[in-house]
Design a protein around this motif. Structure first.
Motif, PDB file in Angstrom:
ATOM      1  N   LEU A 176     -12.977  -1.759 -18.708  1.00 53.05           N
ATOM      2  CA  LEU A 176     -11.904  -2.183 -17.813  1.00 53.05           C
ATOM      3  C   LEU A 176     -10.710  -1.238 -17.893  1.00 53.05           C
ATOM      4  O   LEU A 176     -10.092  -0.901 -16.873  1.00 53.05           O
ATOM      5  N   LEU A 177     -10.388  -0.807 -19.115  1.00 53.43           N
ATOM      6  CA  LEU A 177      -9.267   0.118 -19.278  1.00 53.43           C
ATOM      7  C   LEU A 177      -9.565   1.460 -18.613  1.00 53.43           C
ATOM      8  O   LEU A 177      -8.684   2.078 -18.004  1.00 53.43           O
ATOM      9  N   MET A 178     -10.809   1.907 -18.703  1.00 56.61           N
ATOM     10  CA  MET A 178     -11.204   3.153 -18.035  1.00 56.61           C
ATOM     11  C   MET A 178     -11.113   3.007 -16.521  1.00 56.61           C
ATOM     12  O   MET A 178     -10.728   3.954 -15.818  1.00 56.61           O
ATOM     13  N   LEU A 179     -11.448   1.828 -16.018  1.00 57.48           N
ATOM     14  CA  LEU A 179     -11.372   1.586 -14.580  1.00 57.48           C
ATOM     15  C   LEU A 179      -9.953   1.777 -14.056  1.00 57.48           C
ATOM     16  O   LEU A 179      -9.749   2.101 -12.884  1.00 57.48           O
ATOM     17  N   GLY A 180      -8.973   1.594 -14.938  1.00 53.77           N
ATOM     18  CA  GLY A 180      -7.584   1.785 -14.537  1.00 53.77           C
ATOM     19  C   GLY A 180      -7.317   3.170 -13.994  1.00 53.77           C
ATOM     20  O   GLY A 180      -6.452   3.358 -13.135  1.00 53.77           O
ATOM     21  N   GLY A 181      -8.034   4.166 -14.489  1.00 54.41           N
ATOM     22  CA  GLY A 181      -7.857   5.523 -13.981  1.00 54.41           C
ATOM     23  C   GLY A 181      -8.244   5.638 -12.520  1.00 54.41           C
ATOM     24  O   GLY A 181      -7.544   6.257 -11.717  1.00 54.41           O
ATOM     25  N   VAL A 182      -9.364   5.003 -12.162  1.00 48.25           N
ATOM     26  CA  VAL A 182      -9.821   5.018 -10.765  1.00 48.25           C
ATOM     27  C   VAL A 182      -8.851   4.235  -9.882  1.00 48.25           C
ATOM     28  O   VAL A 182      -8.482   4.680  -8.787  1.00 48.25           O
ATOM     29  N   LEU A 183      -8.412   3.056 -10.360  1.00 50.94           N
ATOM     30  CA  LEU A 183      -7.528   2.204  -9.570  1.00 50.94           C
ATOM     31  C   LEU A 183      -6.125   2.786  -9.439  1.00 50.94           C
ATOM     32  O   LEU A 183      -5.341   2.341  -8.592  1.00 50.94           O
ATOM     33  N   THR A 184      -5.794   3.752 -10.284  1.00 47.11           N
ATOM     34  CA  THR A 184      -4.516   4.449 -10.166  1.00 47.11           C
ATOM     35  C   THR A 184      -4.625   5.614  -9.194  1.00 47.11           C
ATOM     36  O   THR A 184      -3.782   5.785  -8.300  1.00 47.11           O
ATOM     37  N   ALA A 185      -5.669   6.420  -9.363  1.00 44.59           N
ATOM     38  CA  ALA A 185      -5.796   7.649  -8.575  1.00 44.59           C
ATOM     39  C   ALA A 185      -6.263   7.386  -7.141  1.00 44.59           C
ATOM     40  O   ALA A 185      -5.740   7.977  -6.191  1.00 44.59           O
ATOM     41  N   ALA A 186      -7.242   6.494  -6.976  1.00 41.23           N
ATOM     42  CA  ALA A 186      -7.859   6.313  -5.655  1.00 41.23           C
ATOM     43  C   ALA A 186      -6.861   5.904  -4.567  1.00 41.23           C
ATOM     44  O   ALA A 186      -6.825   6.533  -3.498  1.00 41.23           O
ATOM     45  N   PRO A 187      -6.033   4.872  -4.778  1.00 43.32           N
ATOM     46  CA  PRO A 187      -5.119   4.496  -3.690  1.00 43.32           C
ATOM     47  C   PRO A 187      -4.086   5.567  -3.369  1.00 43.32           C
ATOM     48  O   PRO A 187      -3.694   5.731  -2.216  1.00 43.32           O
ATOM     49  N   LEU A 188      -3.634   6.305  -4.394  1.00 40.62           N
ATOM     50  CA  LEU A 188      -2.673   7.373  -4.132  1.00 40.62           C
ATOM     51  C   LEU A 188      -3.304   8.483  -3.294  1.00 40.62           C
ATOM     52  O   LEU A 188      -2.659   9.056  -2.405  1.00 40.62           O
ATOM     53  N   MET A 189      -4.567   8.794  -3.562  1.00 39.98           N
ATOM     54  CA  MET A 189      -5.251   9.811  -2.761  1.00 39.98           C
ATOM     55  C   MET A 189      -5.458   9.314  -1.323  1.00 39.98           C
ATOM     56  O   MET A 189      -5.246  10.049  -0.364  1.00 39.98           O
ATOM     57  N   LEU A 190      -5.876   8.054  -1.181  1.00 45.37           N
ATOM     58  CA  LEU A 190      -6.071   7.482   0.152  1.00 45.37           C
ATOM     59  C   LEU A 190      -4.753   7.430   0.920  1.00 45.37           C
ATOM     60  O   LEU A 190      -4.704   7.692   2.129  1.00 45.37           O
ATOM     61  N   PHE A 191      -3.688   7.100   0.213  1.00 46.85           N
ATOM     62  CA  PHE A 191      -2.373   7.063   0.845  1.00 46.85           C
ATOM     63  C   PHE A 191      -1.988   8.446   1.381  1.00 46.85           C
ATOM     64  O   PHE A 191      -1.433   8.570   2.480  1.00 46.85           O
ATOM     65  N   GLY A 192      -2.279   9.484   0.598  1.00 43.51           N
ATOM     66  CA  GLY A 192      -1.981  10.838   1.043  1.00 43.51           C
ATOM     67  C   GLY A 192      -2.737  11.204   2.309  1.00 43.51           C
ATOM     68  O   GLY A 192      -2.201  11.851   3.213  1.00 43.51           O
ATOM     69  N   VAL A 193      -4.005  10.778   2.392  1.00 41.98           N
ATOM     70  CA  VAL A 193      -4.811  11.027   3.590  1.00 41.98           C
ATOM     71  C   VAL A 193      -4.203  10.305   4.790  1.00 41.98           C
ATOM     72  O   VAL A 193      -4.072  10.875   5.882  1.00 41.98           O
ATOM     73  N   ALA A 194      -3.809   9.048   4.600  1.00 44.92           N
ATOM     74  CA  ALA A 194      -3.256   8.261   5.696  1.00 44.92           C
ATOM     75  C   ALA A 194      -1.919   8.824   6.172  1.00 44.92           C
ATOM     76  O   ALA A 194      -1.663   8.897   7.378  1.00 44.92           O
ATOM     77  N   ALA A 195      -1.067   9.205   5.238  1.00 41.91           N
ATOM     78  CA  ALA A 195       0.280   9.672   5.594  1.00 41.91           C
ATOM     79  C   ALA A 195       0.235  10.909   6.477  1.00 41.91           C
ATOM     80  O   ALA A 195       1.131  11.119   7.297  1.00 41.91           O
ATOM     81  N   ARG A 196      -0.802  11.737   6.323  1.00 42.86           N
ATOM     82  CA  ARG A 196      -0.906  12.970   7.118  1.00 42.86           C
ATOM     83  C   ARG A 196      -1.477  12.709   8.510  1.00 42.86           C
ATOM     84  O   ARG A 196      -1.422  13.582   9.370  1.00 42.86           O
ATOM     85  N   ARG A 197      -2.039  11.531   8.755  1.00 44.45           N
ATOM     86  CA  ARG A 197      -2.749  11.275  10.012  1.00 44.45           C
ATOM     87  C   ARG A 197      -2.153  10.169  10.874  1.00 44.45           C
ATOM     88  O   ARG A 197      -2.550  10.016  12.027  1.00 44.45           O
ATOM     89  N   LEU A 198      -1.222   9.384  10.310  1.00 44.54           N
ATOM     90  CA  LEU A 198      -0.700   8.239  11.052  1.00 44.54           C
ATOM     91  C   LEU A 198       0.780   8.408  11.373  1.00 44.54           C
ATOM     92  O   LEU A 198       1.501   9.123  10.682  1.00 44.54           O
ATOM     93  N   LYS A 199       1.230   7.700  12.413  1.00 46.41           N
ATOM     94  CA  LYS A 199       2.640   7.697  12.759  1.00 46.41           C
ATOM     95  C   LYS A 199       3.427   6.952  11.682  1.00 46.41           C
ATOM     96  O   LYS A 199       2.908   6.072  10.996  1.00 46.41           O
TER      97      LYS A 199
END
Length: 297
Positions: free
Chosen positions: A214-237
């Motif tokens: 579970l503690l290791m999963l924290g790395g994925v749950l930290t990085a994944a949304p920030l990366m997805l957010f970066g993708v969205a910010a470049r493509r949406l109004k």
């Protein structure tokens, strides 16, 4: 809808849903000190983002970023801000204050608006000033009713607002920036974990297998949304992103009341109502231009 827009919507939705479900994950770690959770979150994030950079062949961008002293100073400051944000959020969820975290992230967009005015010289419309006033009224209501400032909400809003302000000045892509930030925090996180008696005597094997996973999963749950957010910010109004950013705190608000059993008193409800009114005004203002500043003659 263009493919770019569709990709942005899916990425943004993914980011905010993950952030909205994060309390479920943190509640599974009940009994683990918030500082321990934060340390693991930082260390496993370094590994996750390193793998992502390798997959994207981004080592050249990373090398270029590491040769820029000003950029490194900015990322050091942003790393401190995001570490404070993660620690406060983790502690609050583990100690039954999910409602306070929800209020903090509802206030956050309006804090960013104030930062833009005070520090970046941006201009606000009347609607946006009214939105800021509503959020301030919500904080005043809670302060008067409870006899103290809603420190969790304020700490989260200020730390994440400052983080966004600093990252706005840092010319670096999301993956590279996050990797450098977590890499800077990693020595402190590692020293913290090594200072724990059980880790000193038995290493990582001291953590039960399911808990360590579970503690290791924290790395994925930290990085994944920030990366997805970066993708969205470049493509949406901006207006679209402005609407989507309320998904996560809304989800946390509902979880706090209906799943975690947190009580909401009338004063808190009034404060939320004031904040929601401010957010509605702010969202409405995104579709209206701000009058330009008068030019000196």
């Amino acid at each position: 809808m263009t493919p770019e827009t569709r990709t942005g919507l899916l990425a943004g939705l993914g980011a905010y849903v993950i952030w909205g479900l994060l309390p479920f994950y943190l509640r599974l770690l009940h009994g683990v000190p918030a500082a321990d959770v934060l340390a693991h979150r930082i260390l496993w994030s370094v590994l996750v983002v390193a793998l992502l950079i390798a997959a994207l062949r981004g080592w050249q961008r990373l090398g270029a970023a590491l040769r820029q002293p000003r950029l490194l100073l900015l990322l050091l400051a942003s790393a401190v801000c995001i570490a404070i944000n993660w620690l406060v959020y983790t502690w609050a969820i583990l100690n039954g204050h999910a409602l306070d975290t929800s209020l903090g992230y509802f206030i956050n967009p309006l804090v960013s608006v104030v930062f833009g005015v005070v520090l970046l010289g941006e201009r606000l419309s009347r609607l946006q000033w009214a939105a800021v006033a509503c959020a301030a009224a919500g904080v005043v209501v809670l302060t008067i009713a409870h006899g103290n400032l809603p420190m969790i909400a304020i700490a989260l809003a200020l730390s994440f607002g400052t983080y966004g302000l600093i990252r706005k000045q840092a010319a670096v892509d999301a993956a590279t920036g996050l990797f450098i930030e977590t890499l800077m925090l990693a020595p402190v996180a590692l020293l913290w974990l090594l200072s724990l008696p059980k880790v000193q005597t038995a290493g990582l094997a001291a953590w039960p297998g399911p808990l360590l996973a579970l503690l290791m999963l924290g790395g994925v749950l930290t990085a994944a949304p920030l990366m997805l957010f970066g993708v969205a910010a470049r493509r949406l109004k901006l207006s679209t992103m402005g609407l989507m950013q309320y998904i996560a705190p809304s989800m946390v608000f509902l979880q706090a009341i209906f799943l975690f059993g947190e009580a909401i008193d009338p004063w808190q409800m009034l404060a939320f109502a004031a904040t929601w009114t401010g957010l509605a005004l702010y969202t409405l203002s995104l579709g209206r231009p701000v009058a330009p500043a008068a030019q000196p003659r």
